[in-house]
Design a protein around this motif. Structure first.
Motif, mmCIF file in Angstrom:
data_model
loop_
_atom_site.group_PDB
_atom_site.id
_atom_site.type_symbol
_atom_site.label_atom_id
_atom_site.label_comp_id
_atom_site.label_asym_id
_atom_site.label_seq_id
_atom_site.Cartn_x
_atom_site.Cartn_y
_atom_site.Cartn_z
ATOM 1 N N GLU A 48 1.094 -0.859 0.145
ATOM 2 C CA GLU A 48 -0.286 0.369 -0.187
ATOM 3 C C GLU A 48 1.191 1.356 0.292
ATOM 4 O O GLU A 48 0.300 2.126 -0.684
ATOM 5 C CB GLU A 48 -1.263 0.179 1.389
ATOM 6 C CG GLU A 48 -2.524 0.472 1.052
ATOM 7 C CD GLU A 48 -2.762 0.017 2.537
ATOM 8 O OE1 GLU A 48 -1.639 -0.176 3.149
ATOM 9 O OE2 GLU A 48 -4.121 0.135 2.025
ATOM 10 N N ILE A 49 2.186 0.912 0.303
ATOM 11 C CA ILE A 49 2.805 1.772 0.813
ATOM 12 C C ILE A 49 3.085 3.093 0.274
ATOM 13 O O ILE A 49 3.461 3.719 -0.848
ATOM 14 C CB ILE A 49 3.731 2.327 1.955
ATOM 15 C CG1 ILE A 49 4.447 3.244 2.129
ATOM 16 C CG2 ILE A 49 5.015 0.627 1.357
ATOM 17 C CD1 ILE A 49 3.386 4.124 3.314
ATOM 18 N N LEU B 169 6.183 1.179 13.861
ATOM 19 C CA LEU B 169 5.007 1.285 14.387
ATOM 20 C C LEU B 169 3.463 0.773 14.325
ATOM 21 O O LEU B 169 3.009 2.043 13.447
ATOM 22 C CB LEU B 169 4.631 2.566 15.974
ATOM 23 C CG LEU B 169 4.138 1.799 17.060
ATOM 24 C CD1 LEU B 169 4.872 1.419 17.868
ATOM 25 C CD2 LEU B 169 3.897 3.607 17.185
ATOM 26 N N ILE B 170 2.842 -0.151 14.927
ATOM 27 C CA ILE B 170 1.136 -0.407 14.000
ATOM 28 C C ILE B 170 0.508 -0.008 14.952
ATOM 29 O O ILE B 170 0.406 -0.090 16.213
ATOM 30 C CB ILE B 170 0.833 -1.546 13.453
ATOM 31 C CG1 ILE B 170 1.970 -2.143 12.609
ATOM 32 C CG2 ILE B 170 0.054 -2.114 13.118
ATOM 33 C CD1 ILE B 170 1.479 -3.620 11.863
ATOM 34 N N THR B 171 -0.269 1.108 14.620
ATOM 35 C CA THR B 171 -1.666 1.703 15.272
ATOM 36 C C THR B 171 -2.667 0.770 15.207
ATOM 37 O O THR B 171 -3.489 1.252 14.471
ATOM 38 C CB THR B 171 -1.833 3.360 15.875
ATOM 39 O OG1 THR B 171 0.145 3.595 15.999
ATOM 40 C CG2 THR B 171 -2.359 3.689 16.620
ATOM 41 N N LEU B 172 -3.247 0.039 15.995
ATOM 42 C CA LEU B 172 -4.480 -0.238 15.950
ATOM 43 C C LEU B 172 -5.655 0.692 16.318
ATOM 44 O O LEU B 172 -5.416 1.659 16.834
ATOM 45 C CB LEU B 172 -5.039 -1.996 16.610
ATOM 46 C CG LEU B 172 -3.309 -2.923 15.875
ATOM 47 C CD1 LEU B 172 -4.366 -4.043 17.411
ATOM 48 C CD2 LEU B 172 -3.849 -3.075 14.748
ATOM 49 N N SER B 173 -6.564 0.497 15.749
ATOM 50 C CA SER B 173 -8.293 1.079 15.612
ATOM 51 C C SER B 173 -8.194 1.466 16.690
ATOM 52 O O SER B 173 -8.631 2.490 17.517
ATOM 53 C CB SER B 173 -9.159 0.473 14.661
ATOM 54 O OG SER B 173 -9.265 -0.672 15.727
ATOM 55 N N THR C 236 5.598 -3.408 17.340
ATOM 56 C CA THR C 236 6.139 -2.526 16.546
ATOM 57 C C THR C 236 6.496 -3.732 15.409
ATOM 58 O O THR C 236 6.200 -4.788 16.705
ATOM 59 C CB THR C 236 7.676 -2.097 17.018
ATOM 60 O OG1 THR C 236 7.933 -3.396 18.734
ATOM 61 C CG2 THR C 236 7.511 -0.350 17.564
ATOM 62 N N HIS C 237 6.464 -3.849 14.140
ATOM 63 C CA HIS C 237 7.140 -4.579 13.966
ATOM 64 C C HIS C 237 8.408 -4.404 12.844
ATOM 65 O O HIS C 237 8.669 -3.669 12.412
ATOM 66 C CB HIS C 237 6.120 -5.673 13.260
ATOM 67 C CG HIS C 237 5.238 -5.032 11.824
ATOM 68 N ND1 HIS C 237 4.767 -5.899 10.742
ATOM 69 C CD2 HIS C 237 5.207 -3.872 11.719
ATOM 70 C CE1 HIS C 237 4.865 -5.526 10.043
ATOM 71 N NE2 HIS C 237 4.495 -4.130 10.682
ATOM 72 N N PRO D 66 8.693 1.528 4.607
ATOM 73 C CA PRO D 66 9.779 2.754 4.486
ATOM 74 C C PRO D 66 8.825 3.580 6.082
ATOM 75 O O PRO D 66 9.181 4.655 7.029
ATOM 76 C CB PRO D 66 10.633 3.926 4.127
ATOM 77 C CG PRO D 66 9.390 3.275 3.239
ATOM 78 C CD PRO D 66 8.317 1.842 3.088
ATOM 79 N N ALA D 67 7.476 3.604 6.054
ATOM 80 C CA ALA D 67 6.413 4.831 7.036
ATOM 81 C C ALA D 67 6.731 4.773 8.342
ATOM 82 O O ALA D 67 7.001 2.981 8.584
ATOM 83 C CB ALA D 67 5.429 4.265 6.531
#
Lengths: 356, 185
Positions: free
Chosen positions: A311-312, B58-62, B68-69, B74-75
């Motif tokens: 997606e990015i 860093l993944i932010t869930l709803s 983190t993973h 690159p975001a």
């Protein structure tokens, strides 16, 4: 053994005083003139020793103040030359009899060495802290002390010796089919099923159609992006006439094998982010599985495009070339039932008729 | 025999390996399997494994939880709008996520009372029927009473069954009596 025993030369080699004497010392009352001599000589030696000790020397104040190795290292313009001896692994494996052997792949100097793991994936932590004790509790079967399970018949059957040709024949397979299933042992603390590896496989049917390999390149890069692992390509094993694929000529498939850290990161991403976003997805089909603990499901190209890595920079991939893929979750469970128990605890839903 | 084994190394079935020079690795296969490894004399290149560069994301869930993973993306932060926290498949009991019909005027309920099946028309049906005519209300009341009585009886039977479980051996005749009415029903 021989070294432990006292050598027969030992007694001769040691000085006389340190060898235990046969005569008991307590009863010795006789004095000799020579007894006095060593004491006098010892005192002479002591006087000959230097009285000044290196421990008592004092460091000048200026030297102590200027000793700052960290500042010296920071102030250094050029790097120091490296150590004179550095082992370099041989570039080629020349066989087991060659004197110059490469180090094992786990050694940091090996050319095959892969460092890591560098992070503790969330899926792995969840498994360790929550899922594995739950599974062990769920699979616990209590047997009273002194219980002996009834003896099972052998899985491979003997031949009845009705014919003389039965002699030395290999044993017969199990009743009702030739497949020997894996043996399922009772689940204890040391064989709790866990995810062993994940395989992402994608067969690109257009790989040979238009005489350009771009389909395969896009598929390989997409699979690499979602899996963090360099893919392998495979040639077709069979001819597929409508797609113009010839066996052994065309590379048609890409595969990525995920282990350890990569696997857990991929699994967490898949379960938490990608699968919930699939439109009208019911879950993994309940009849999926190879009956030895490996569960496979497929994602169509629209679903693969939901991965955050694609997606990015979605524009990088030609939209029609984004591949679908099959994802196989290999577990150490011996039956599909255990594997489903593990995977549903880890967050993968199953639907339909559950076939074990 | 010696020449044969030096050319094609049969790992497991060699029993008389007297003259051949075998590698120091001993065969670990069971004695029944035989595999032939043709000896390769050329040197094989030890390729350095290629690994794509990965970033920590860093993944932010709803619901605001984060983890983190490592990823090739690159975001630094990924905010998800749809994930396990707000999808119905992972939260089957959540009433917030279920698309509950809005029935403020009660028209849907009325329809269901008239044409719906038994599981659809549970509580509101009785109310509406009682509102229509008193005879039906009486009947319904009687039905409810009978139902309650039956339920009570059944429960008693069950309780008797439970209490009589272990005592069957010692005094059978007095404990059996409560079972009889269950047969009449």
């Amino acid at each position: 053994m021989a070294a432990r025993e006292p050598s027969r030369y030992l007694a001769r080699a040691l000085p006389r005083t340190s060898v235990p004497s046969i005569r008991p010392q307590g009863f010795l009352s006789r004095r000799n003139v020579s007894d006095e001599a060593p004491a006098r000589r010892l005192s002479d030696h002591l006087t000959e020793l230097e009285s000044a000790s290196s421990l008592s020397t004092t460091v000048p104040e200026s030297a102590a103040a200027s000793f700052d190795p960290l500042a010296r290292a920071a102030a250094r313009k050029n790097q120091l030359p490296r150590g004179r001896y550095q082992f370099r692994s041989p570039k080629y494996n020349r066989g087991p009899l060659h004197p110059h052997q490469p180090p094992p792949p786990s050694h940091p100097s090996s050319r095959l060495f892969v460092p890591g793991p560098f992070s503790a994936p969330r899926a792995e932590q969840t498994f360790d802290s929550t899922v594995s004790p739950d599974i062990m509790t769920l699979c616990y079967v209590h047997t009273p002390p002194g219980f002996k399970p009834p003896p099972k018949s052998a899985r491979l059957r003997e031949w009845d010796d009705s014919s003389p040709y039965h002699k030395n024949r290999v044993l017969r397979g199990p009743r009702g089919g030739d497949v020997l299933r894996l043996l399922r042992k009772p689940i204890k603390f040391n064989n709790i099923p866990e995810i062993e590896r994940i395989t992402i496989h994608s067969y690109v049917k257009n790989a040979a159609a238009e005489r350009n390999s771009s389909w395969l390149h896009v598929a390989g890069i997409a699979v690499q992006a979602i899996s963090n692992v360099r893919v392998e390509t495979f040639k077709s094993k069979s001819n597929v006439a409508p797609w113009g694929i010839a066996a052994g000529r065309d590379s048609v498939a890409v595969k990525a094998e995920l282990y350890g850290e990569n696997m857990h990161h991929f699994f967490g991403k898949l379960v938490d982010v990608v699968l919930p976003r699939i439109k009208d997805w019911e879950g993994v089909k309940g009849s999926s599985g190879d009956s030895s603990g490996n569960i496979t499901f497929g994602l169509i190209p629209e679903n693969v495009a939901l991965f955050p890595e694609l997606e990015i920079n979605y524009d990088m991939y030609p939209p029609k070339m984004i591949p679908g893929c099959h994802i196989t979750l290999h577990t150490t469970a011996k039956t599909d039932k255990d594997a489903r128990l593990l995977l549903s605890a880890m967050g993968i839903p199953f639907y339909g008729k559950i076939v074990n | 025999m010696s020449m044969h084994t030096s050319l094609r190394r049969t790992a497991a079935t060699i029993t008389n390996s007297t003259t051949t020079i075998l590698p120091t690795r001993l065969p670990t296969q069971s004695s029944s399997t035989t595999f032939i490894c043709s000896q390769c004399r050329h040197a094989t290149l030890l390729r350095r494994p290629k690994r794509p560069y990965t970033f920590t994301q860093l993944i932010t869930l709803s619901d605001g939880s984060t983890f983190t993973h490592r990823t090739t993306s690159p975001a630094p932060i990924y905010r998800s709008t749809r994930d396990t926290r707000n999808s119905l498949l992972w939260n089957p009991s959540s009433s917030k996520l279920m698309n509950v019909e809005e029935d403020e005027a009660g028209r849907l309920a009325a329809f269901r009372a008239r044409f719906g099946r038994s599981y659809d028309a549970s509580a509101p049906v009785a109310d509406e029927e009682t509102a229509k005519d008193p005879a039906a209300a009486k009947k319904a009341e009687a039905d409810a009473k009978a139902q309650a009585k039956e339920d009570q009886e059944e429960e008693d039977n069950l309780l008797d069954l439970i209490s009589a479980f272990g005592q069957n051996e010692a005094p059978p005749p007095p404990e059996k009596k409560p079972f009889k009415p269950s047969g009449k029903k």
